[in-house]
Design a protein around this motif. Sequence first.
Motif, short mmCIF file in Angstrom:
data_model
loop_
_atom_site.label_atom_id
_atom_site.label_comp_id
_atom_site.label_asym_id
_atom_site.label_seq_id
_atom_site.Cartn_x
_atom_site.Cartn_y
_atom_site.Cartn_z
N ASN A 254 0.46 -1.23 -0.02
CA ASN A 254 -0.21 -0.07 -0.14
C ASN A 254 0.34 1.24 0.08
N ASN B 285 1.92 -2.04 -7.40
CA ASN B 285 0.26 -1.78 -7.46
C ASN B 285 -0.12 -0.78 -8.18
N THR B 286 -1.12 -1.34 -9.16
CA THR B 286 -0.97 -0.65 -10.32
C THR B 286 -2.71 0.06 -9.81
N PHE B 287 -2.99 0.66 -8.11
CA PHE B 287 -4.45 0.35 -8.40
C PHE B 287 -4.66 2.12 -9.17
N TYR B 288 -3.76 2.89 -9.64
CA TYR B 288 -4.21 4.14 -10.40
C TYR B 288 -5.24 3.91 -12.18
N GLN C 231 -7.22 1.53 -11.24
CA GLN C 231 -9.12 1.37 -10.83
C GLN C 231 -9.44 2.58 -10.79
N GLN C 232 -8.57 3.55 -10.38
CA GLN C 232 -9.23 4.97 -9.87
C GLN C 232 -9.70 5.72 -11.70
N TYR D 56 0.43 4.43 -8.01
CA TYR D 56 1.56 3.25 -8.82
C TYR D 56 2.56 3.08 -7.41
#
Length: 401
Positions: A102, A160-163, A165-166, A147
């Motif tokens: 995270n 982590n490529t949560f961007y 999802q954003q 990221y």
Amino acid sequence: MKKQSLLLVLTMLGIVGYGQIKFEPGYFINTNGEKTNCLIKNIDWHDNPSQIEYKLTEDEESKVGYIRNIKEFKVSDLKYIRATVDIDLSSEKLDRLSTNRNPEFQQKTLFLKLLVEGKAKLYLYEEGNLKRYFYQINDSKINQLVYKLYEISFNKMDKNTFYKQQLWTDIKCDNIKEKDVKSTKYSKHSLEKYFVKYNECVDPNYSNSQKREKRDLFNLSIKPGVNFSSLSTPEGDFFQGVSDNNTTFRIGLEGEFILPFNKNKWSIFVEPTYQYYKSEQEITSSNFQGTTTRKFTLDYKSIELPVGLRHFMFINDKFKIFVNAAYVVDFEFDSFYQVQIVNNPNPSQEIDIKSRTNIIGGLGVKWNDRLSLESRFSTNREISADSQYQTFSIIFGYTMF
């Protein structure tokens, strides 16, 4: 040769700190919302600034505006806004990766560079190798696009490529498909393309007013010139301290990559160059056995490959001075060093030439981004049995594109 090199070094040191970065028309808005039109020193920042230098008029002394007093400023095609944001400063160096998947947010007040204007705004914060992108919908809170590289075990990492999802949740419209999100990289060009596509979708009349001017980031130049070269060999029974100077021609082809910050004042160049040197000398020596005359012949050809850094100092829109330095790898071919005793039937002795690396430094001028003239000196290069080869060059240049 030594006097020429010393003069060039002193001249370079004398002007290396000089270079015209202009005060250009712009504005800033203070914390009270008051807008001041002024002249701002446009450094074309690589790292996001925390202050600016400005003048209210051309003739006034410059002043410094600090981030605590300025909430927005613009100069040329650069616009920065002050924002207090949560930012993940985790390192991406392999030996310093976090083990936490995270983001580890810290609250910072920063100047963020505006990359894309519109309903969805894209911002960048850059510091050294750290790049973090932020987004804002209308006037809502500014959030980081997440990221993060992280370590999951020894010598094994993940990201982590949560961007993505954003983007899919917050910045989506009818003409954006899931494949568009999946193909969007955490990079300036890719994210700009995505944000522009979104803004064009929600507003058919959209135009990105923050689009930066296109810059010429690559030059190809032909570099003919003249070499004033010297050779010296050590004292000894075999060499007897040979010393010689020679003037020859050289030809190079330079590829130059302009670094996209600091107003195009820095570049990296590679210049494969053909050079040659030929010398013949006869040296007579005497001892108790009599008189001996030796003929020394050096035939030295090579392709030099300098890889270096160049710094420009702009005098006006057409004329600029530059200094450079480079590390040179030398590839010799069909070369030999021969020693023959005159009037002696014994065969001559040959020494293999194995050239080594050296350093070059140069000072030059460039006119209208086409024509250039450079004086360049090199440090000693060992080419065989401690023989030292040194060159001072005058180089002409023509930039083809």
